[in-house]
Every structure is written in C-alpha cells, then in structure tokens.
Design an enzyme around this catalytic site. Structure first.
Site, PDB file in Angstrom:
ATOM      1  CD  GLU A  59      -7.333 -53.847  -4.214  1.00 29.94           C
ATOM      2  OE1 GLU A  59      -8.320 -53.693  -3.466  1.00 29.94           O
ATOM      3  OE2 GLU A  59      -6.481 -52.979  -4.424  1.00 29.94           O
ATOM      4  CG  HIS A 142     -14.614 -38.431  -0.098  1.00 26.19           C
ATOM      5  ND1 HIS A 142     -13.874 -39.566   0.125  1.00 26.19           N
ATOM      6  CD2 HIS A 142     -15.409 -38.279   0.992  1.00 26.19           C
ATOM      7  CE1 HIS A 142     -14.201 -40.065   1.304  1.00 26.19           C
ATOM      8  NE2 HIS A 142     -15.138 -39.316   1.835  1.00 26.19           N
ATOM      9  CG  PHE A 147      -8.699 -42.548  -6.128  1.00 24.44           C
ATOM     10  CD1 PHE A 147      -9.321 -42.966  -7.301  1.00 24.44           C
ATOM     11  CD2 PHE A 147      -9.174 -43.032  -4.915  1.00 24.44           C
ATOM     12  CE1 PHE A 147     -10.402 -43.828  -7.268  1.00 24.44           C
ATOM     13  CE2 PHE A 147     -10.252 -43.907  -4.878  1.00 24.44           C
ATOM     14  CZ  PHE A 147     -10.866 -44.295  -6.054  1.00 24.44           C
ATOM     15  CE1 TYR A 148      -9.014 -34.371  -7.413  1.00 22.94           C
ATOM     16  CE2 TYR A 148      -6.886 -35.244  -6.771  1.00 22.94           C
ATOM     17  CZ  TYR A 148      -7.915 -34.348  -6.592  1.00 22.94           C
ATOM     18  OH  TYR A 148      -7.839 -33.420  -5.589  1.00 22.94           O
ATOM     19  CG  HIS A 149     -10.976 -43.362 -12.287  1.00 29.60           C
ATOM     20  ND1 HIS A 149     -10.587 -43.430 -13.606  1.00 29.60           N
ATOM     21  CD2 HIS A 149     -12.075 -44.160 -12.174  1.00 29.60           C
ATOM     22  CE1 HIS A 149     -11.402 -44.249 -14.262  1.00 29.60           C
ATOM     23  NE2 HIS A 149     -12.307 -44.699 -13.404  1.00 29.60           N
ATOM     24  CG  HIS A 151     -14.032 -42.874  -6.176  1.00 28.34           C
ATOM     25  ND1 HIS A 151     -13.119 -41.928  -6.612  1.00 28.34           N
ATOM     26  CD2 HIS A 151     -14.026 -42.793  -4.824  1.00 28.34           C
ATOM     27  CE1 HIS A 151     -12.583 -41.307  -5.569  1.00 28.34           C
ATOM     28  NE2 HIS A 151     -13.124 -41.814  -4.472  1.00 28.34           N
ATOM     29  CB  VAL A 152     -20.338 -43.370  -6.035  1.00 27.40           C
ATOM     30  CG1 VAL A 152     -21.439 -43.020  -5.033  1.00 27.40           C
ATOM     31  CG2 VAL A 152     -20.501 -42.557  -7.311  1.00 27.40           C
TER      32      VAL A 152
END
EC number: 3.6.1.59
Length: 186
Positions: A59, A142, A147-149, A151-152
């Site tokens: 990506e 959230h 997902f548990y890393h 992030h904003v």
C-alpha cells in the site's frame, strides 16, 4: 452505488459490517483490566497488514505523509473507505510507528509529544496535499478500534463516516486535553 469486496473474510469482519444491536458500556479501569484487555489479547485481528504498511511492503501508493521517528512518528495513509479523489469523503489514518500501544487506553501523559506530532503534522500534510483547512478536518480515535495498533482517523467534516459519532469516536484534541489535565486519564 459503492461496494466493497473484502477477501479473505472471517466471522469477525462479517460481524463488523453486519447491523447489530448497540450498547453503552461505562468501562471502569477494573472492567478494562478484567474483561476488555483479555478480550483484546484473545480476539484481536492479525496486524501483519499494519506492519506491512509501516515497513512499506504494501500500500505504498496510499501514503500521504510519513514522520519516520520510531518513538513519535507515524505513517499517514488513505483509508480503504476513501477513493483518494473525492475531497468531500476524505478519510486518512495516522498509524504510529511505535509498537505496543493498542488503543487510547494505553496512552499516558508521556505520549503527549507523539499526539501533538500526529495532530500537527497530519493536519499540515492534509492541507498541503488536499487544500483542506484544519477547521474542516475531524481527528479522532475509535474506541473500541477495529484493529489494536494505535491509529488516528482524519476525515473531512462533510463526510459522515461510519463510527465517527460521539458514541464510537473520541476526538484527538479531547484525548490531548484529558492527558494534559491527568496523565493517567485513560
């Protein structure tokens, strides 16, 4: 008409997109330690795709900006919900480089420099690349995240993104303010 194909899929992803009954839970620190944290550790999604993005193995074309600092840096990239063109639906994620922070619950006052960095540099990058002013962008976490890393989310205020309401989202500036007042708030 807009559709999204997710493959391969598992039951957790199917449940995420299925309409379900919702509840408000007032999560105490004790409830987090006894219920939520064990649940996260047992059922979190595989994070290989996150690490592949951070290490630029996948990506790469979706990268908007990167601060490579290993402690306070992050990768800002287009979310899969955004086509990368329609500014009214702008949706980008800042994914931190540091490992070990899963959600807002892991944040303390020691993380304020990272949060300032994410907010300020992401808003600047969005302005420079897409021309949106800082007052046109909503920045939030959230909780619970998908997902548990850590992030904003950054979205155009015109976009009514899924789970961007107050019941699912905590504004980045609110997190910063709370940690400035009490470094152990979360």
């Amino acid at each position: 008409l807009k559709s999204q194909l997710i493959y391969p899929v598992n039951e957790r992803l199917i449940a995420k997109y299925r309409q379900e009954e919702k509840y408000v839970i007032r999560e105490t620190p004790e409830l987090y330690e006894k219920v939520t944290k064990p649940y996260i550790e047992k059922f979190q999604l595989n994070l290989n795709w996150v690490y592949n993005c951070l290490e630029k193995r996948s990506e790469v074309d979706k990268i908007v900006f990167e601060d490579p600092d290993k402690n306070n840096g992050f990768l800002l990239m287009q979310d899969i919900k955004w086509d990368g063109k329609t500014l009214e639906n702008l949706y980008v994620l800042a994914i931190i480089h540091r490992h070990g922070l899963k959600s807002v619950r892991d944040l303390t006052g020691d993380d304020l420099q990272m949060l300032y960095n994410i907010r300020d540099k992401s808003l600047k990058a969005i302005n420079e690349k897409y021309g949106l002013r800082t007052d046109q962008i909503k920045c939030y976490f959230h909780y619970q995240p998908s997902f548990y890393h850590l992030h904003v989310h950054f979205i155009n205020l015109k976009y009514d993104a899924p789970a961007s309401t107050t019941m699912s989202a905590i504004l980045l500036d609110d997190v910063i303010n709370n940690l400035e007042l009490n470094s152990e708030h979360y």
